[in-house]
Motif scaffolding. Structure first.
Motif, PDB file in Angstrom:
ATOM      1  N   VAL A   1      44.225  43.666  37.239  1.00 33.50           N
ATOM      2  CA  VAL A   1      44.545  45.079  37.446  1.00 33.50           C
ATOM      3  C   VAL A   1      44.567  45.411  38.937  1.00 33.50           C
ATOM      4  CG1 VAL A   1      43.683  47.428  37.118  1.00 33.50           C
ATOM      5  CG2 VAL A   1      43.722  45.839  35.189  1.00 33.50           C
ATOM      6  N   ASP A   2      43.646  44.847  39.692  1.00 30.46           N
ATOM      7  CA  ASP A   2      43.558  45.177  41.116  1.00 30.46           C
ATOM      8  C   ASP A   2      44.757  44.665  41.911  1.00 30.46           C
ATOM      9  OD1 ASP A   2      41.205  46.514  40.719  1.00 30.46           O
ATOM     10  OD2 ASP A   2      39.910  44.928  41.499  1.00 30.46           O
TER      11      ASP A   2
ATOM     12  N   CYS B   1      40.903  46.941  46.393  1.00 25.76           N
ATOM     13  CA  CYS B   1      41.854  46.042  45.730  1.00 25.76           C
ATOM     14  C   CYS B   1      42.152  44.827  46.601  1.00 25.76           C
ATOM     15  CB  CYS B   1      43.154  46.787  45.397  1.00 25.76           C
ATOM     16  SG  CYS B   1      42.995  48.022  44.093  1.00 25.76           S
ATOM     17  N   TYR B   2      42.272  45.055  47.897  1.00 21.56           N
ATOM     18  CA  TYR B   2      42.500  43.927  48.807  1.00 21.56           C
ATOM     19  C   TYR B   2      41.304  42.973  48.771  1.00 21.56           C
ATOM     20  CZ  TYR B   2      43.024  41.246  53.091  1.00 21.56           C
ATOM     21  OH  TYR B   2      43.110  40.215  53.983  1.00 21.56           O
ATOM     22  N   GLN B   3      40.114  43.532  48.783  1.00 22.26           N
ATOM     23  CA  GLN B   3      38.923  42.692  48.717  1.00 22.26           C
ATOM     24  C   GLN B   3      38.853  41.955  47.378  1.00 22.26           C
ATOM     25  OE1 GLN B   3      36.157  45.857  49.632  1.00 22.26           O
ATOM     26  NE2 GLN B   3      35.951  45.191  51.759  1.00 22.26           N
ATOM     27  N   SER B   4      39.336  42.589  46.325  1.00 20.26           N
ATOM     28  CA  SER B   4      39.382  41.951  45.011  1.00 20.26           C
ATOM     29  C   SER B   4      40.304  40.737  45.025  1.00 20.26           C
ATOM     30  CB  SER B   4      39.845  42.955  43.955  1.00 20.26           C
ATOM     31  OG  SER B   4      39.886  42.383  42.663  1.00 20.26           O
ATOM     32  N   ILE B   5      41.395  40.831  45.796  1.00 24.64           N
ATOM     33  CA  ILE B   5      42.304  39.683  45.929  1.00 24.64           C
ATOM     34  C   ILE B   5      41.569  38.514  46.589  1.00 24.64           C
ATOM     35  CG2 ILE B   5      44.363  38.854  47.133  1.00 24.64           C
ATOM     36  CD1 ILE B   5      45.578  41.656  46.654  1.00 24.64           C
ATOM     37  N   GLN B   6      40.700  38.815  47.552  1.00 26.17           N
ATOM     38  CA  GLN B   6      39.910  37.753  48.174  1.00 26.17           C
ATOM     39  C   GLN B   6      38.919  37.156  47.172  1.00 26.17           C
ATOM     40  OE1 GLN B   6      41.333  37.097  51.064  1.00 26.17           O
ATOM     41  NE2 GLN B   6      42.460  38.973  50.616  1.00 26.17           N
ATOM     42  N   THR B   7      38.408  37.990  46.288  1.00 28.46           N
ATOM     43  CA  THR B   7      37.536  37.487  45.224  1.00 28.46           C
ATOM     44  C   THR B   7      38.321  36.566  44.296  1.00 28.46           C
ATOM     45  OG1 THR B   7      36.158  39.470  45.311  1.00 28.46           O
ATOM     46  CG2 THR B   7      36.058  38.164  43.301  1.00 28.46           C
ATOM     47  N   MET B   8      39.572  36.934  43.997  1.00 25.80           N
ATOM     48  CA  MET B   8      40.419  36.068  43.180  1.00 25.80           C
ATOM     49  C   MET B   8      40.602  34.715  43.848  1.00 25.80           C
ATOM     50  SD  MET B   8      44.415  36.514  42.029  1.00 25.80           S
ATOM     51  CE  MET B   8      44.233  38.224  41.538  1.00 25.80           C
ATOM     52  N   ARG B   9      40.829  34.752  45.132  1.00 30.32           N
ATOM     53  CA  ARG B   9      40.995  33.505  45.879  1.00 30.32           C
ATOM     54  C   ARG B   9      39.728  32.664  45.789  1.00 30.32           C
ATOM     55  NH1 ARG B   9      43.066  32.862  52.151  1.00 30.32           N
ATOM     56  NH2 ARG B   9      42.767  30.620  52.296  1.00 30.32           N
ATOM     57  N   GLN B  10      38.610  33.288  46.016  1.00 27.12           N
ATOM     58  CA  GLN B  10      37.333  32.576  45.965  1.00 27.12           C
ATOM     59  C   GLN B  10      37.094  31.970  44.584  1.00 27.12           C
ATOM     60  OE1 GLN B  10      33.856  35.103  46.241  1.00 27.12           O
ATOM     61  NE2 GLN B  10      32.692  33.516  47.314  1.00 27.12           N
TER      62      GLN B  10
END
Length: 465
Positions: free
Chosen positions: A307-308, A354-363
Motif C-alpha cells: 500500500v505504501d 511511505c518513502y521510509q517504508s520503501i526502504q523497509t521493503m528493501r531491507q
C-alpha cells in the motif's frame, strides 16, 4: 494457429551467422520485419513511431560492413525497438498519454547511443500506458495494445509495446523499462524471456528510485546479447554502477549445489492462482532434481509495504497530473486520473513515511534472500487478463495487488529475470521469476538459460501475424 517462421523470427546469433555466411543480408531481414509489422500492427498496436525508411539506410550500411568482414559486433544489423520513454533524437516522448503536444527529443539516451554504435537497426519506438502506471496496454493516446498470442488478452505493461513487438517477431531484441514489474509482467503474459537488471547497470538519462531499463526477447541468449551492448556505464546516469567488463556469461555454470529459495505466496496483494503456483513449483523441482538445494521460504512482503509504495507513486503521478491544464487533465485515461487523484491530499509527513517504508521493503527483501544464490517465484499471481482492462483487478481504488512478487526487487536493486514456465489449462502463459543477488546479472541469466533449455517448454504460438 501456427505461422511460418521467417527471417523476422531469427535470434541474434542466427542473424549473425547468416550475415557472416552471406546467406541473407540485414536488408532482407528488415524486409521480413517490415512484413511482420504490416501484418500484425493493425491488430496488436505495438509501435508509437515507425522508422523503417531510416532503418533501411542503416541496414544497407550494416550489410556493407558484414560483406567487408568488419561488423561492429553481434548486434550489427539486428532489428530492435525501444520503449517510447527512452529518448531518441527527433522522436517525441508522450509517456503514453494524450495530454499536450509532445515535441521531438533533442538528444539520444545512453541506450539509444549504445545500440546505434553497435550497428543495431532501430525499427521504431514502442507504446506504453499513461505515465507507465498500468500493467496493461491501455493508453489514452495509443488505444489498446493486444497480445500477439491472443488479441483478446493483455500484453502486460507498462512495457506493453515492447512485449507485443517481441512476441510478434519485430526482431529479436526489445528494450523496455521497469519500476515495479513493467518488463517482467509482459514477460509472464506473453511467454517471453526478460531481465530487469541490477539498478544502475543499464544507464538512464533520467534515473529514479527503483527504475531500470532492460531487454525483452524470445530467448535468454538474446537478453545477454543486448546486455553486452547496453549494460555499459554512462556519466549521465548518476546512479550508474562501476563498469562491467564481462560478457554476462558464467563459465561452466552448474545448478548442482546452488542454494535456491522458492515461494508462491507473496504475503500480500492478489492470491496466487493454483495453476501459476503449480508451474513455479514444477520449476523448483526441476532445479532440485539437478542438484540444487531448494528451500521453501515464507513471504517477506506485507500489505502495508504494498500500500505504501502504491501511495508513493500516486503522489508522484498526481504532481504530473496536477501540472496539466484542465483540458489536458480530461485527456488522461480516466482510470489513471482516478488512481493518481488519491495522492492529491497526502501530507508531506505521510509521503516521507511511505518513502521510509520503501526502504523497509528493501531491507526485508535483502534479508530474506541473502542466504540464497537464487529465488524462484511467480512473476504475477495470475495469468493474462482481458486486453481492455487497465489492471488485472480493474479497480483504481485498490493498491497494485499484482506486483507483490516483482516490486521488491526494484526497491532492493537486485536483478530479476523471467522465462516462460508453462501454460494454464486454457493455454495462457505462466512466467517464472528468477531473482539473484545485486550485481549478479550474469548468474541470473545463466540460471534462466539453464531452465529455458532444460525444461524445453514449447514456445507460445501467435494467433496474429
Amino acid at each position: 494457429m501456427t505461422f511460418p517462421r521467417t527471417l523476422a523470427d531469427l535470434s541474434t546469433a542466427e542473424l549473425g551467422s547468416g550475415y557472416q555466411a552471406g546467406d541473407f543480408s540485414p536488408g532482407e531481414v528488415l524486409d521480413a520485419v517490415a512484413e511482420r509489422i504490416a501484418a500484425c500492427e493493425p491488430t496488436i498496436n505495438a509501435l508509437w513511431h515507425e522508422d523503417l525508411a531510416a532503418a533501411r539506410s542503416r541496414a544497407e550500411e550494416s550489410g556493407a560492413r558484414w560483406r567487408s568482414g568488419q561488423p561492429r559486433g553481434a548486434l550489427d544489423g539486428v532489428p530492435v525497438t525501444i520503449k517510447e520513454n527512452i529518448a531518441r533524437k527527433g522522436v517525441a516522448m508522450p509517456s503514453g498519454h494524450a495530454a499536450g503536444d509532445p515535441q521531438p527529443a533533442d538528444h539520444d539516451a545512453p541506450i539509444t547511443e549504445r545500440l546505434e554504435e553497435a550497428g543495431a537497426i532501430i525499427v521504431g519506438s514502442t507504446v506504453m500506458p499513461d505515465w507507465g502506471m498500468l500493467s496493461s496496454g491501455v493508453s489514452s493516446r495509443h488505444g489498446i495494445t493486444r497480445s500477439p498470442l491472443d488479441p483478446a488478452l493483455t500484453t502486460g505493461g507498462s512495457s506493453s509495446g515492447a512485449g507485443a513487438a517481441a512476441a510478434a517477431g519485430y526482431g529479436p531484441i526489445h528494450i523496455g523499462s521497469d519500476i515495479g514489474g513493467s518488463i517482467r509482467l509482459p514477460g509472464t503474459w506473453l511467454g517471453l524471456a526478460t531481465l530487469k537488471p541490477s539498478f544502475g547497470r543499464i544507464p538512464l538519462d533520467a534515473p529514479y528510485l527503483g527504475r531500470c531499463a532492460g531487454p525483452l526477447a524470445r530467448t535468454v541468449d538474446d537478453l545477454r546479447a543486448a546486455m553486452t551492448v547496453i549494460g555499459r556505464p554512462d556519466a549521465r546516469d548518476y546512479s550508474q554502477l562501476p563498469p562491467y567488463s564481462g560478457d554476462y556469461r558464467v563459465p561452466d555454470f552448474s545448478v548442482s549445489g546452488l542454494r535456491v529459495a522458492v515461494h508462491t505466496e507473496a504475503g500480500c496483494g492478489m492470491p496466487t492462482d493454483p495453476e501459476v503456483a503449480a508451474a513455479v513449483d514444477a520449476a523448483a523441482q526441476r532445479f532440485a532434481d539437478a542438484g540444487a538445494q531448494v528451500t521453501r521460504i515464507a513471504p517477506f512482503m506485507s500489505e502495508e509495504l504494498l500500500v505504501d509504495v502504491d501511495r508513493f507513486w500516486r503522489v508522484r503521478s498526481w504532481v504530473d497530473y496536477h501540472g496539466l491544464d484542465i483540458e489536458d487533465q480530461r485527456r488522461i485515461l480516466p482510470y489513471v486520473a482516478r488512481w493518481c487523484t488519491a495522492g492529491a491530499d497526502v501530507p508531506g509527513a505521510e509521503l516521507l513515511r511511505c518513502y521510509q517504508s520503501i526502504q523497509t521493503m528493501r531491507q526485508a527483501t535483502v534479508a530474506a534472500t541473502e542466504p540464497f544464490d537464487l529465488v524462484l517465484s511467480p512473476v504475477a499471481p495470475v495469468a493474462a487478463f482481458p486486453a481492455e482492462w487497465p489492471m488485472p483487478f480493474n479497480d483504481p481504488d485498490q493498491p497494485m495487488g499484482h506486483i507483490s512478487f516483482t516490486v521488491p526487487y526494484n526497491m532492493s536493486e537486485q536483478p530479476a529475470a523471467s522465462v516462460n514456465a508453462g501454460y494454464t489449462a486454457d493455454g495462457r502463459t505462466v512466467g517464472l521469476q528468477l531473482a539473484g543477488r545485486r550485481f549478479d546479472d550474469a548468474g541470473v541469466l545463466a540460471a534462466a538459460e539453464w531452465f529455458e533449455r532444460s525444461a524445453e517448454i514449447a514456445a507460445p504460438e501467435r494467433t496474429v501475424g
